[in-house]
Design a protein around this motif. Structure first.
Motif, PDB file in Angstrom:
ATOM      1  N   ASP A 294      -3.710  21.127   2.836  1.00 12.06           N
ATOM      2  CA  ASP A 294      -4.958  21.045   3.671  1.00 12.06           C
ATOM      3  C   ASP A 294      -5.023  19.530   4.116  1.00 12.06           C
ATOM      4  O   ASP A 294      -4.588  18.474   3.420  1.00 12.06           O
ATOM      5  N   GLY A 295      -5.285  19.463   5.268  1.00 12.55           N
ATOM      6  CA  GLY A 295      -5.393  18.062   6.197  1.00 12.55           C
ATOM      7  C   GLY A 295      -3.889  17.621   6.388  1.00 12.55           C
ATOM      8  O   GLY A 295      -2.663  18.168   6.154  1.00 12.55           O
ATOM      9  N   GLN A 296      -3.941  16.111   6.610  1.00 15.74           N
ATOM     10  CA  GLN A 296      -2.632  15.512   6.845  1.00 15.74           C
ATOM     11  C   GLN A 296      -2.787  14.038   6.056  1.00 15.74           C
ATOM     12  O   GLN A 296      -3.745  13.331   6.359  1.00 15.74           O
ATOM     13  N   GLY A 297      -1.494  13.705   5.768  1.00 16.14           N
ATOM     14  CA  GLY A 297      -1.439  12.291   5.230  1.00 16.14           C
ATOM     15  C   GLY A 297       0.015  12.115   4.838  1.00 16.14           C
ATOM     16  O   GLY A 297       0.850  13.131   4.808  1.00 16.14           O
ATOM     17  N   THR A 298       0.289  10.851   4.261  1.00 19.42           N
ATOM     18  CA  THR A 298       1.662  10.726   3.816  1.00 19.42           C
ATOM     19  C   THR A 298       1.552  10.280   2.164  1.00 19.42           C
ATOM     20  O   THR A 298       0.589   9.638   1.623  1.00 19.42           O
ATOM     21  N   LEU A 299       2.691  10.393   1.536  1.00 24.28           N
ATOM     22  CA  LEU A 299       2.633   9.859   0.058  1.00 24.28           C
ATOM     23  C   LEU A 299       3.882   9.175  -0.031  1.00 24.28           C
ATOM     24  O   LEU A 299       5.109   9.869   0.336  1.00 24.28           O
ATOM     25  N   ARG A 300       3.730   8.094  -0.595  1.00 27.83           N
ATOM     26  CA  ARG A 300       4.975   7.330  -0.888  1.00 27.83           C
ATOM     27  C   ARG A 300       4.939   6.386  -1.932  1.00 27.83           C
ATOM     28  O   ARG A 300       3.934   6.288  -2.958  1.00 27.83           O
ATOM     29  N   TYR A 301       5.976   6.224  -2.597  1.00 28.61           N
ATOM     30  CA  TYR A 301       6.382   5.411  -3.908  1.00 28.61           C
ATOM     31  C   TYR A 301       6.480   3.934  -3.680  1.00 28.61           C
ATOM     32  O   TYR A 301       7.358   3.660  -2.745  1.00 28.61           O
ATOM     33  N   TYR A 302       5.465   3.281  -3.919  1.00 31.14           N
ATOM     34  CA  TYR A 302       5.431   1.735  -3.872  1.00 31.14           C
ATOM     35  C   TYR A 302       5.634   1.519  -2.262  1.00 31.14           C
ATOM     36  O   TYR A 302       5.046   2.134  -1.514  1.00 31.14           O
ATOM     37  N   ASN A 303       6.652   0.791  -1.909  1.00 27.79           N
ATOM     38  CA  ASN A 303       6.763   0.303  -0.483  1.00 27.79           C
ATOM     39  C   ASN A 303       7.974   1.222   0.176  1.00 27.79           C
ATOM     40  O   ASN A 303       8.430   0.963   1.195  1.00 27.79           O
ATOM     41  N   GLU A 304       8.334   2.229  -0.405  1.00 30.20           N
ATOM     42  CA  GLU A 304       9.415   3.177  -0.143  1.00 30.20           C
ATOM     43  C   GLU A 304       8.938   3.901   1.110  1.00 30.20           C
ATOM     44  O   GLU A 304       7.540   4.049   1.366  1.00 30.20           O
ATOM     45  N   PRO A 305       9.765   4.259   1.984  1.00 31.27           N
ATOM     46  CA  PRO A 305       9.332   5.456   3.013  1.00 31.27           C
ATOM     47  C   PRO A 305       8.668   6.420   2.498  1.00 31.27           C
ATOM     48  O   PRO A 305       8.960   6.961   1.333  1.00 31.27           O
ATOM     49  N   PRO A 306       7.696   7.231   3.390  1.00 25.35           N
ATOM     50  CA  PRO A 306       7.023   8.261   2.724  1.00 25.35           C
ATOM     51  C   PRO A 306       7.947   9.471   2.404  1.00 25.35           C
ATOM     52  O   PRO A 306       9.035   9.762   2.992  1.00 25.35           O
ATOM     53  N   TYR A 307       7.570  10.263   1.408  1.00 24.60           N
ATOM     54  CA  TYR A 307       8.126  11.442   0.962  1.00 24.60           C
ATOM     55  C   TYR A 307       7.930  12.475   1.940  1.00 24.60           C
ATOM     56  O   TYR A 307       7.032  12.684   2.502  1.00 24.60           O
ATOM     57  N   MET A 308       9.072  13.440   2.082  1.00 24.53           N
ATOM     58  CA  MET A 308       8.862  14.593   2.951  1.00 24.53           C
ATOM     59  C   MET A 308       8.550  15.531   2.194  1.00 24.53           C
ATOM     60  O   MET A 308       8.889  15.972   1.031  1.00 24.53           O
ATOM     61  N   PRO A 309       7.611  16.545   2.677  1.00 27.50           N
ATOM     62  CA  PRO A 309       7.152  17.747   1.586  1.00 27.50           C
ATOM     63  C   PRO A 309       8.122  18.545   1.092  1.00 27.50           C
ATOM     64  O   PRO A 309       9.090  18.794   1.803  1.00 27.50           O
ATOM     65  N   ASN A 310       8.131  18.927  -0.284  1.00 27.13           N
ATOM     66  CA  ASN A 310       8.795  19.830  -0.665  1.00 27.13           C
ATOM     67  C   ASN A 310      10.384  19.069  -1.093  1.00 27.13           C
ATOM     68  O   ASN A 310      11.147  20.009  -1.398  1.00 27.13           O
ATOM     69  N   ASP A 311      10.620  18.124  -0.842  1.00 26.51           N
ATOM     70  CA  ASP A 311      11.929  17.285  -0.991  1.00 26.51           C
ATOM     71  C   ASP A 311      11.785  16.762  -2.256  1.00 26.51           C
ATOM     72  O   ASP A 311      10.945  16.323  -2.770  1.00 26.51           O
ATOM     73  N   LEU A 312      12.930  16.807  -3.127  1.00 26.97           N
ATOM     74  CA  LEU A 312      12.937  16.248  -4.408  1.00 26.97           C
ATOM     75  C   LEU A 312      13.436  14.950  -4.335  1.00 26.97           C
ATOM     76  O   LEU A 312      14.518  14.671  -3.959  1.00 26.97           O
ATOM     77  N   TYR A 313      12.958  14.109  -5.174  1.00 24.44           N
ATOM     78  CA  TYR A 313      12.972  12.537  -5.020  1.00 24.44           C
ATOM     79  C   TYR A 313      13.125  12.017  -6.616  1.00 24.44           C
ATOM     80  O   TYR A 313      12.401  12.468  -7.436  1.00 24.44           O
ATOM     81  N   GLN A 314      14.171  11.331  -7.128  1.00 21.27           N
ATOM     82  CA  GLN A 314      14.274  10.821  -8.280  1.00 21.27           C
ATOM     83  C   GLN A 314      13.363   9.814  -8.636  1.00 21.27           C
ATOM     84  O   GLN A 314      13.352   9.111  -7.868  1.00 21.27           O
ATOM     85  N   LEU A 315      12.805   9.656  -9.818  1.00 19.28           N
ATOM     86  CA  LEU A 315      11.770   8.774 -10.125  1.00 19.28           C
ATOM     87  C   LEU A 315      12.665   7.750 -10.926  1.00 19.28           C
ATOM     88  O   LEU A 315      13.474   8.117 -12.041  1.00 19.28           O
ATOM     89  N   PRO A 316      12.726   6.179 -10.632  1.00 18.66           N
ATOM     90  CA  PRO A 316      13.313   5.407 -11.479  1.00 18.66           C
ATOM     91  C   PRO A 316      12.410   5.108 -12.905  1.00 18.66           C
ATOM     92  O   PRO A 316      13.055   4.338 -13.649  1.00 18.66           O
ATOM     93  N   ALA A 317      11.404   5.537 -12.747  1.00 13.61           N
ATOM     94  CA  ALA A 317      10.526   5.070 -14.088  1.00 13.61           C
ATOM     95  C   ALA A 317       9.714   5.899 -14.528  1.00 13.61           C
ATOM     96  O   ALA A 317       9.099   6.770 -13.589  1.00 13.61           O
ATOM     97  N   THR A 318       9.063   5.800 -15.697  1.00 15.66           N
ATOM     98  CA  THR A 318       7.959   6.905 -16.050  1.00 15.66           C
ATOM     99  C   THR A 318       6.529   6.485 -15.849  1.00 15.66           C
ATOM    100  O   THR A 318       5.855   7.134 -16.248  1.00 15.66           O
ATOM    101  N   GLN A 319       6.464   5.134 -15.421  1.00 12.57           N
ATOM    102  CA  GLN A 319       5.162   4.642 -15.289  1.00 12.57           C
ATOM    103  C   GLN A 319       5.335   4.133 -13.580  1.00 12.57           C
ATOM    104  O   GLN A 319       6.050   3.117 -13.544  1.00 12.57           O
ATOM    105  N   PHE A 320       4.474   4.528 -12.685  1.00 15.41           N
ATOM    106  CA  PHE A 320       4.787   4.413 -11.298  1.00 15.41           C
ATOM    107  C   PHE A 320       3.296   4.458 -10.544  1.00 15.41           C
ATOM    108  O   PHE A 320       2.397   4.985 -11.137  1.00 15.41           O
ATOM    109  N   ARG A 321       3.499   3.847  -9.309  1.00 16.86           N
ATOM    110  CA  ARG A 321       2.253   3.994  -8.571  1.00 16.86           C
ATOM    111  C   ARG A 321       2.658   4.822  -7.082  1.00 16.86           C
ATOM    112  O   ARG A 321       3.588   4.390  -6.627  1.00 16.86           O
ATOM    113  N   LEU A 322       1.799   5.678  -6.775  1.00 21.29           N
ATOM    114  CA  LEU A 322       1.969   6.291  -5.633  1.00 21.29           C
ATOM    115  C   LEU A 322       1.030   5.956  -4.533  1.00 21.29           C
ATOM    116  O   LEU A 322      -0.121   5.573  -4.955  1.00 21.29           O
TER     117      LEU A 322
END
Length: 144
Positions: free
Chosen positions: A82-110
């Motif tokens: 629903d709606g539109q927006g972007t989600l990113r990990y810290y200052n990384e480029p925004p995630y693409m929907p349904n693409d899989l990204y490895q997390l470098p840490a177990t505690q992080f900010r989106l």
């Protein structure tokens, strides 16, 4: 006397052989159970319920593991329905929907940035390399 010592030596030797066989058979390498697959929980700090177009919301996430295996890897993917927006990990480029990204840490900010003047909803899935997966849902109402 000599006969008694031989019998005694024989009994000790017999006990030693039985004990050795028992120890060696109980340490079968094929039967060692080394746990690698540990379940986990995903904890998220509270986030605002309202967001305006162009506003960025910080989402603090912690993956809490029930055990520790050094080769465990964690991944994230998201889908906005629903709606539109972007989600990113810290200052990384925004995630693409349904693409899989490895997390470098177990505690992080989106960081979610609204690009819509309507309510927005999206889910994130965090998984590990053993097939465990947790889903977290987010919903933001339009602030305008």
């Amino acid at each position: 006397m000599k006969r008694f010592l031989n019998r005694n030596n024989f009994l000790w030797l017999f006990l030693l052989v039985i004990t050795s066989c028992t120890i060696l058979s109980s340490c079968n390498k094929d039967e060692l159970d080394i746990q690698q697959n540990y379940p986990f929980e995903v904890k998220v700090m509270p986030v605002p319920g309202d967001v305006s177009n162009g506003q960025t919301v910080e989402i603090r996430v912690t993956v809490e593991r029930s055990g520790n295996f050094n080769d465990a890897k964690y991944f994230i993917r998201y889908f906005q329905y629903d709606g539109q927006g972007t989600l990113r990990y810290y200052n990384e480029p925004p995630y693409m929907p349904n693409d899989l990204y490895q997390l470098p840490a177990t505690q992080f900010r989106l960081y979610y940035t609204s690009q819509s003047a309507v309510s927005q909803s999206f889910d994130i899935w965090i998984s590990d390399n053993f097939g465990n997966e947790k889903q977290v849902s987010f919903q933001f109402n339009n602030k305008d």
